[in-house]
Design an enzyme around this catalytic site. Structure first.
Site, PDB file in Angstrom:
ATOM      1  CB  SER A 265      -0.945   0.013   1.212  1.00  0.00           C
ATOM      2  OG  SER A 265      -0.213   0.137   2.415  1.00  0.00           O
TER       3      SER A 265
ATOM      4  CE  LYS B 139      -2.733   2.305   4.939  1.00  0.00           C
ATOM      5  NZ  LYS B 139      -2.611   1.468   3.725  1.00  0.00           N
TER       6      LYS B 139
END
Length: 289
Positions: free
Chosen positions: A71, A139
């Site tokens: 990701s 993230k």
């Protein structure tokens, strides 16, 4: 008249040929001989100290993690080993553009993804910080408390109306977002997105969840600052320049807990002047005592 030859040592006529030496200081011999630990005990003490130091470092300073998914490609790729430092957030806020590791806010990870190592030795090494820990997420922070984050204006994500130029870290051919959204980040929370936007279950994927896709700042473990393994991916990480645009701070964090302090500082001089005038009037009315 006779003369005596000077003494050979002192050079003084008539001095004795024997010189007295100052008494030597008394040496105290300890009645308790120094105890030396056996080798195995010294090794055991060193191991305990090393483990204690490792736990302290992991808890307060630096912790190792590994990347379980793609990701964050190409900034971080699957199975990269990273180091996360915790000192930056002791006295400062999480900044836009930081890559952070955080605990699952609730429902972001599957049961398989949230499990830790099953091997007892690996679990022990993970506990003391000598093995990369799992069960977390990583993230990039796009918005902080008080920000308005939206997509897309001319194909770009905007923060407080300022477009972000994300070409330096997005995955090859990735668009900033294939989903449109417009959110106001609550105080004390973060809006996070993966660098591989087409393959990242980030804040956008949890807009309908109880937390609204926002990550509490208290869930942040620390900031990723270096990739250490494999050597081919080793690199120091820093905030992209696009997050240094002055317009991003148009909406300040004054609505957060700093507001009462700032208001108190601003109100202090007028209140102090009022108290001094009241005291002067009281003394004038009373007259000399």
């Amino acid at each position: 008249m006779t003369t005596q030859p000077p003494d050979a040592e002192s050079g003084i006529p008539g001095a004795s040929g024997v010189t007295e030496r100052p008494p030597e200081p008394t040496r105290h011999v300890s009645e308790h001989p120094r105890h030396i630990l056996p080798l195995w005990q010294e090794v055991l003490v060193l191991l305990v100290m090393a483990l204690a130091l490792a736990i302290v470092i992991k808890t307060f300073f630096v912790q190792a993690f590994y990347i379980p998914s793609g990701s964050m490609t190409d900034t971080l790729v699957k199975n990269d080993r990273i180091l996360v430092e915790k000192m930056s957030y002791w006295f400062g806020d999480v900044q836009r553009g930081d890559i952070v590791v955080f605990d699952d806010p609730g429902g972001w990870l599957t049961s398989a993804e949230s499990t830790h190592a099953s091997n007892p030795i690996t679990r022990a090494l993970e506990f003391v910080g000598l093995y990369p820990a799992g069960g977390h997420l990583v993230k990039r922070v796009i918005g902080v408390g008080g920000d308005h984050v939206a997509c897309c204006t001319k194909g770009l994500v905007t923060v407080n109306g300022v477009p972000l130029h994300e070409g330096s870290y997005l995955g090859p051919g990735d668009q900033p977002s294939q989903e449109n959204f417009s959110v106001n980040v609550p105080p004390g929370h973060l809006w996070v997105m993966g660098d591989n936007r087409d393959n990242s279950a980030d804040s956008r994927a949890h807009l309908g969840s109880p937390g609204g896709g926002f990550v509490p700042e208290n869930d942040v473990v620390g900031k990723v600052f270096v990739v250490v393994w494999p050597f081919s991916d080793a690199d120091w990480l820093s905030r992209p320049d696009t997050f240094d645009q002055p317009g991003l701070d148009a909406v300040s964090r004054i609505e957060q807990p700093t507001a009462p302090l700032l208001l108190g500082v601003a109100a202090a001089p007028p209140l102090l002047g009022l108290l001094r005038r009241s005291r002067h009037r009281a003394l004038t009315r009373r007259g000399p005592g």
